[in-house]
Write an enzyme that holds these catalytic residues in place. Sequence first.
Site, PDB file in Angstrom:
ATOM      1  N   ASP A 185      44.281  46.867  89.000  1.00 27.02           N
ATOM      2  CA  ASP A 185      43.152  47.307  88.190  1.00 27.02           C
ATOM      3  C   ASP A 185      43.475  48.632  87.513  1.00 27.02           C
ATOM      4  OD1 ASP A 185      40.183  47.555  87.415  1.00 27.02           O
ATOM      5  OD2 ASP A 185      40.186  45.770  88.679  1.00 27.02           O
ATOM      6  N   HIS A 226      36.142  50.600  87.701  1.00 26.36           N
ATOM      7  CA  HIS A 226      36.206  49.146  87.676  1.00 26.36           C
ATOM      8  C   HIS A 226      36.969  48.618  88.889  1.00 26.36           C
ATOM      9  CE1 HIS A 226      37.586  45.137  86.240  1.00 26.36           C
ATOM     10  NE2 HIS A 226      36.475  45.123  85.546  1.00 26.36           N
ATOM     11  N   SER A 404      35.247  39.526  85.990  1.00 29.87           N
ATOM     12  CA  SER A 404      35.934  40.517  86.823  1.00 29.87           C
ATOM     13  C   SER A 404      35.372  40.531  88.230  1.00 29.87           C
ATOM     14  CB  SER A 404      35.769  41.914  86.222  1.00 29.87           C
ATOM     15  OG  SER A 404      36.568  42.100  85.101  1.00 29.87           O
TER      16      SER A 404
END
Length: 551
Positions: A185, A226, A404
Amino acid sequence: MGKIKYLVGFFTFFSLALTLNAQDRYAVYFKFKPQSAYSLSKPQEFLTSKALARRLREGIQPDSLDLPVSSKYLEQVAPLAKYVLYTSKWMNAALLVTDKVGAEKMSALPFVAKVELAAKGFLPPPNGRIDSEDKPLKSRKDPKLNTRELGLTANSYDFQNSLIGIDQMHKEGFTGDGVTVAVFDAGFPGVKTASSFAHLFTNNQILGQRDFVRTWNNDVFIDNQHGTNVLSLIAANEPAKLVSGAYDSDFILVITEEVATEYQVEEYNWVRGAEYADSLGVDIINSSLGYWDFDDPAMNYTIADLDGKTAVITKGATIAAEKGILVVNSVGNYGSRGTSSLVAPADAKGILSIGSVKTTGDVSGFSSRGPTGDGRIKPELAAFGDSPVLIRSNGVVGSSNGTSFSAPQIAALAAGLWEARPEWTKDQLILNLLRSATQYDKPDNLLGYGVPNFMDAYYGEILSVEEEENQQWKVYPNPVESDEISILYGTGLRSEIEVIDTNGRILLRSEMVRTDPKSPYRVQLKGINSGIYLIQLSEGALIWKTKLLKR
């Protein structure tokens, strides 16, 4: 996912650095891999015991891809570069920082196959040294994710867990213990301080961390949250906030996504990250990333390019799968584009690409669709990605939309299932996940085989004797004395076959088409001599292998 940056504009300081710095990043591919220090006869000298154990489980032999890039080649290209960022043994390439003149000189070297621009510009390390041991870079401000703000939520995580059977998995006593999961990520800020992740440090469950965007940086707990959100959907364990599927797994945290820009260098970062994870014996890679369009339009992919063999990252994901690693990748958030809106590496063969469903079980509007550029069904599976409960970098419960966030739930399910069935190979794990899904008999390009379920995957579908007899997956006749065989395989209308000899050479590769999924495929073997062969068939992520004797 994908373009995690989704920024309104570049960070000011980064843009200024690119303007002032004439150096770009290039991938230099080598023609050969001469070795002086390593040999395939002694793989323990360049592969860890865990990496070798996985290959043993999968029946895979170490090969030339496992050997490092030639040091003598690096010694000759290094003087033409400002920096050598890293090498990729799977690509047999080096990532270098140089200018156009340097790139042209490298291209002229007799052992260089090609030199490709990977990214424009380069933000150098603070002290000008790639091998710097300086303190980690400070975190930058988080950009918006996929143009959607993370929100607070009053939702319970019970729904997302029960949808795929995580609650039942935990009741059976499986939480991913003994399974190693890598998360690729953009950064993992707050993981060290959020109470939902405290057990990862108390129990020493983080086996490794690397930043392949800034190779001199030794701290992944920075930058974009994220990665924290994604990790929480696999590893969080705090009943008052979120209990995710595989909180007892071991983890490898890798930064591959460069937040401020979008260039193909991130694909190389991903491949290098996969090599690193492989070296630590990883079982599962979760990648909530994907690529389709870039800051340099010349790098953009077309639908035809998403064919399972063109994009650099897709090649890397395919190699990882061939090494026995289960790659779980979000299919993309471009659902508004309609048909074939997936991103790379979701188009890879032998992996699981994951879509998103709403609470109703219908496909989420943003969830990318298949098929791939060569007509295969994508995604393979789906989970709840319409505002699932997750943990933010400040430790607070939040929610957000995107594939995601459906992908890591499937990764967690797979980790628990692999703990429960450690004898399964990667392909057997995939097969049982697909068989457990809600639309296994009628897969489509919205949700693939549908939403999987732990109990059905773990125990298998209970069939009557008659149903078992009718569930035929076979090549016949076998042995064969003619030039034609019939194959009962899969549930779709299109598959790919490879006939491979005992030396590993592919003698036949062909696409098979039929009009009725209950009818066998017919395959011609004209020109193939008598002997023992391996038949490999693939339909989406479904891969099956068997031996064939031709007399």
